[in-house]
Design a protein around this motif. Sequence first.
Motif, PDB file in Angstrom:
ATOM      1  N   LEU A 148      61.936 -24.145   0.855  1.00 55.66           N
ATOM      2  CA  LEU A 148      61.547 -24.574  -0.490  1.00 55.66           C
ATOM      3  C   LEU A 148      60.914 -23.454  -1.307  1.00 55.66           C
ATOM      4  N   GLN A 149      61.342 -22.215  -1.039  1.00 59.05           N
ATOM      5  CA  GLN A 149      60.948 -21.064  -1.840  1.00 59.05           C
ATOM      6  C   GLN A 149      62.195 -20.506  -2.534  1.00 59.05           C
ATOM      7  N   PRO A 150      62.063 -20.003  -3.766  1.00 54.23           N
ATOM      8  CA  PRO A 150      63.219 -19.370  -4.404  1.00 54.23           C
ATOM      9  C   PRO A 150      63.592 -18.085  -3.689  1.00 54.23           C
ATOM     10  N   VAL A 151      64.868 -17.746  -3.728  1.00 49.30           N
ATOM     11  CA  VAL A 151      65.352 -16.467  -3.204  1.00 49.30           C
ATOM     12  C   VAL A 151      66.087 -15.754  -4.331  1.00 49.30           C
ATOM     13  N   ALA A 152      66.319 -14.467  -4.140  1.00 54.89           N
ATOM     14  CA  ALA A 152      66.862 -13.639  -5.217  1.00 54.89           C
ATOM     15  C   ALA A 152      68.162 -14.204  -5.790  1.00 54.89           C
ATOM     16  N   VAL A 165      56.237 -17.375  -9.225  1.00 53.92           N
ATOM     17  CA  VAL A 165      56.340 -17.818  -7.842  1.00 53.92           C
ATOM     18  C   VAL A 165      54.940 -18.086  -7.286  1.00 53.92           C
ATOM     19  N   ALA A 166      54.881 -18.882  -6.239  1.00 53.46           N
ATOM     20  CA  ALA A 166      53.610 -19.192  -5.578  1.00 53.46           C
ATOM     21  C   ALA A 166      53.799 -19.094  -4.074  1.00 53.46           C
ATOM     22  N   SER A 167      52.891 -18.375  -3.429  1.00 51.44           N
ATOM     23  CA  SER A 167      52.948 -18.217  -1.978  1.00 51.44           C
ATOM     24  C   SER A 167      51.527 -17.970  -1.462  1.00 51.44           C
ATOM     25  N   PRO A 168      50.978 -18.910  -0.676  1.00 53.40           N
ATOM     26  CA  PRO A 168      51.502 -20.201  -0.263  1.00 53.40           C
ATOM     27  C   PRO A 168      51.762 -21.105  -1.470  1.00 53.40           C
ATOM     28  N   HIS A 202      45.716 -17.939  -1.328  1.00 54.11           N
ATOM     29  CA  HIS A 202      45.463 -16.840  -0.406  1.00 54.11           C
ATOM     30  C   HIS A 202      44.083 -17.024   0.231  1.00 54.11           C
ATOM     31  N   GLY A 203      44.006 -16.691   1.489  1.00 49.96           N
ATOM     32  CA  GLY A 203      42.797 -16.940   2.272  1.00 49.96           C
ATOM     33  C   GLY A 203      42.920 -18.191   3.114  1.00 49.96           C
ATOM     34  N   ILE A 204      43.798 -19.118   2.702  1.00 49.47           N
ATOM     35  CA  ILE A 204      44.042 -20.332   3.489  1.00 49.47           C
ATOM     36  C   ILE A 204      45.423 -20.186   4.115  1.00 49.47           C
ATOM     37  N   GLU A 205      45.463 -19.431   5.209  1.00 50.12           N
ATOM     38  CA  GLU A 205      46.711 -19.179   5.938  1.00 50.12           C
ATOM     39  C   GLU A 205      46.443 -19.438   7.414  1.00 50.12           C
ATOM     40  N   TYR A 206      47.505 -19.643   8.164  1.00 47.74           N
ATOM     41  CA  TYR A 206      47.327 -20.072   9.543  1.00 47.74           C
ATOM     42  C   TYR A 206      47.871 -19.072  10.564  1.00 47.74           C
ATOM     43  N   ASP A 207      49.146 -18.824  10.594  1.00 47.88           N
ATOM     44  CA  ASP A 207      49.715 -17.965  11.627  1.00 47.88           C
ATOM     45  C   ASP A 207      49.935 -16.529  11.163  1.00 47.88           C
ATOM     46  N   ASP A 303      58.292 -38.565   9.541  1.00 45.88           N
ATOM     47  CA  ASP A 303      58.740 -37.579  10.515  1.00 45.88           C
ATOM     48  C   ASP A 303      59.602 -36.465   9.925  1.00 45.88           C
ATOM     49  N   ARG A 304      59.829 -36.502   8.621  1.00 46.22           N
ATOM     50  CA  ARG A 304      60.630 -35.452   7.996  1.00 46.22           C
ATOM     51  C   ARG A 304      59.691 -34.482   7.271  1.00 46.22           C
ATOM     52  N   ILE A 305      59.025 -33.657   8.074  1.00 48.03           N
ATOM     53  CA  ILE A 305      58.044 -32.714   7.546  1.00 48.03           C
ATOM     54  C   ILE A 305      58.283 -31.346   8.175  1.00 48.03           C
ATOM     55  N   ALA A 306      57.726 -30.313   7.545  1.00 46.67           N
ATOM     56  CA  ALA A 306      57.758 -28.960   8.095  1.00 46.67           C
ATOM     57  C   ALA A 306      56.334 -28.437   8.121  1.00 46.67           C
ATOM     58  N   PRO A 307      55.899 -27.783   9.194  1.00 46.08           N
ATOM     59  CA  PRO A 307      54.539 -27.257   9.253  1.00 46.08           C
ATOM     60  C   PRO A 307      54.289 -26.259   8.123  1.00 46.08           C
ATOM     61  N   PRO A 308      53.196 -26.423   7.364  1.00 45.75           N
ATOM     62  CA  PRO A 308      52.891 -25.487   6.288  1.00 45.75           C
ATOM     63  C   PRO A 308      52.348 -24.166   6.824  1.00 45.75           C
ATOM     64  N   ASP A 309      52.688 -23.069   6.137  1.00 41.51           N
ATOM     65  CA  ASP A 309      52.181 -21.748   6.510  1.00 41.51           C
ATOM     66  C   ASP A 309      50.773 -21.520   5.985  1.00 41.51           C
ATOM     67  N   GLY A 310      50.462 -22.159   4.852  1.00 39.45           N
ATOM     68  CA  GLY A 310      49.166 -21.968   4.215  1.00 39.45           C
ATOM     69  C   GLY A 310      48.859 -23.155   3.321  1.00 39.45           C
ATOM     70  N   ALA A 311      47.789 -23.009   2.493  1.00 40.39           N
ATOM     71  CA  ALA A 311      47.291 -24.099   1.653  1.00 40.39           C
ATOM     72  C   ALA A 311      46.852 -25.261   2.543  1.00 40.39           C
ATOM     73  N   PHE A 312      46.792 -26.464   1.975  1.00 44.80           N
ATOM     74  CA  PHE A 312      46.371 -27.623   2.783  1.00 44.80           C
ATOM     75  C   PHE A 312      47.155 -28.864   2.402  1.00 44.80           C
ATOM     76  N   TYR A 313      48.494 -28.697   2.428  1.00 42.82           N
ATOM     77  CA  TYR A 313      49.402 -29.787   2.087  1.00 42.82           C
ATOM     78  C   TYR A 313      50.514 -29.924   3.116  1.00 42.82           C
TER      79      TYR A 313
END
Length: 384
Positions: A148-152, A165-168, A202-207, A303-313
């Motif tokens: 769910l991120q844009p690519v070039a 763009v936003a990341s996370p 930024h600052g709220i990241e996990y792995d 059950d249709r979810i993906a683990p988030p890389d950051g933020a809290f959603y």
Amino acid sequence: MRNSTRSQVDPFIVMDVMEAARRAEAEGRHIIHMEVGQPGTPAPEGARTALAQAMEGDAMGYTVALGLPALRERIAGLYKSWYGLDISPERVVVTSGSSGAFILAFTALFDAGDRVGIGMPGYPSYRQILKALDLVPVEIETKAENRLQPVAQDLEGHDLQGLMVASPANPSGTMLDHAALAELIEAARAQGASFISDEIYHGIEYDSKAVSALEISDEVYVINSFSKYFSMTGWRVGWMVVPQDHVRTIERLAQNLFICPPHASQVAALAAMGCDEELQANLEVYKVNRQLMIDGLPKAGFDRIAPPDGAFYVYADVSHLTEDSRAFAAEILEKAGVAVTPGLDFDPKRGHGTIRFSYARATEDIREGLRRLAEFMAARSAGK
């Protein structure tokens, strides 16, 4: 009197959900808040203490338009400690939250009618602020295989003057790695489009650590805020880093549009940047909550979810459960006492089949919310 066509923006649905939850609480109900992207913790203790002390001897009048020099310098130092970058404090602009930064950035970079690309799903206020400024939000439909991120390649054929763009990201929590972010910056440059990076989470990241656009180029606008990692949503203080030759343009706009950011909030923000131990403790809570959600939502039936890389959603596909996420969210609030945000806020085309869950609150609230969701879904299934 007539209203302008520019003013006809859509409602911010999560705020409507908050109001519905408030009304339920006023009636005596206990509501679990999974709707709003707001930390359940207050501003750091050091920030509150510093402001209390400052107010004893400071009238808290206007500051200069670009913000307190000490705060600008401290923010520049954050880029050294977080990313190893030497950023001049002169390029740092303190703003009235990230929302003030969006208004300044869009006004500085674009003329009426310019086309600005934003990923879908994405933060809803991007497109509404763009519309209110007579700009054209170009909704770029992102794909699940790209998290769910844009690519070039998604930019081809859109004739953009800007890209945001936003990341996370909000609502997905997904991040762009260095290569993906660099490709987007280059693709925007090739179109002659200005690049804006929303780095509020930024600052709220996990792995892994989030990548700043400033690690790749100085010819970008980077927007951040004290709302999320620093737990200061209601204080309305954020910042931008802009190219050196854009500073005076931003300063003139800030002088006229805002005069200055809130003085009291700037004093608190400066002190908050020294409260690392407390802020990291907040992050540990988010980590625990994230795992509870990853484990608990599927058990509840989401059950249709993906683990988030950051933020809290967590952004859940509920298209197999409903064709109307707004009505579904209202049902969850009414029957389970859990406030969640319908995906229509983030994606007008596909959001009828998605829900965003926030896990920014206390861990016990998350546990109770998951228990209620499981009970609600079990009763809903039994009733079919």
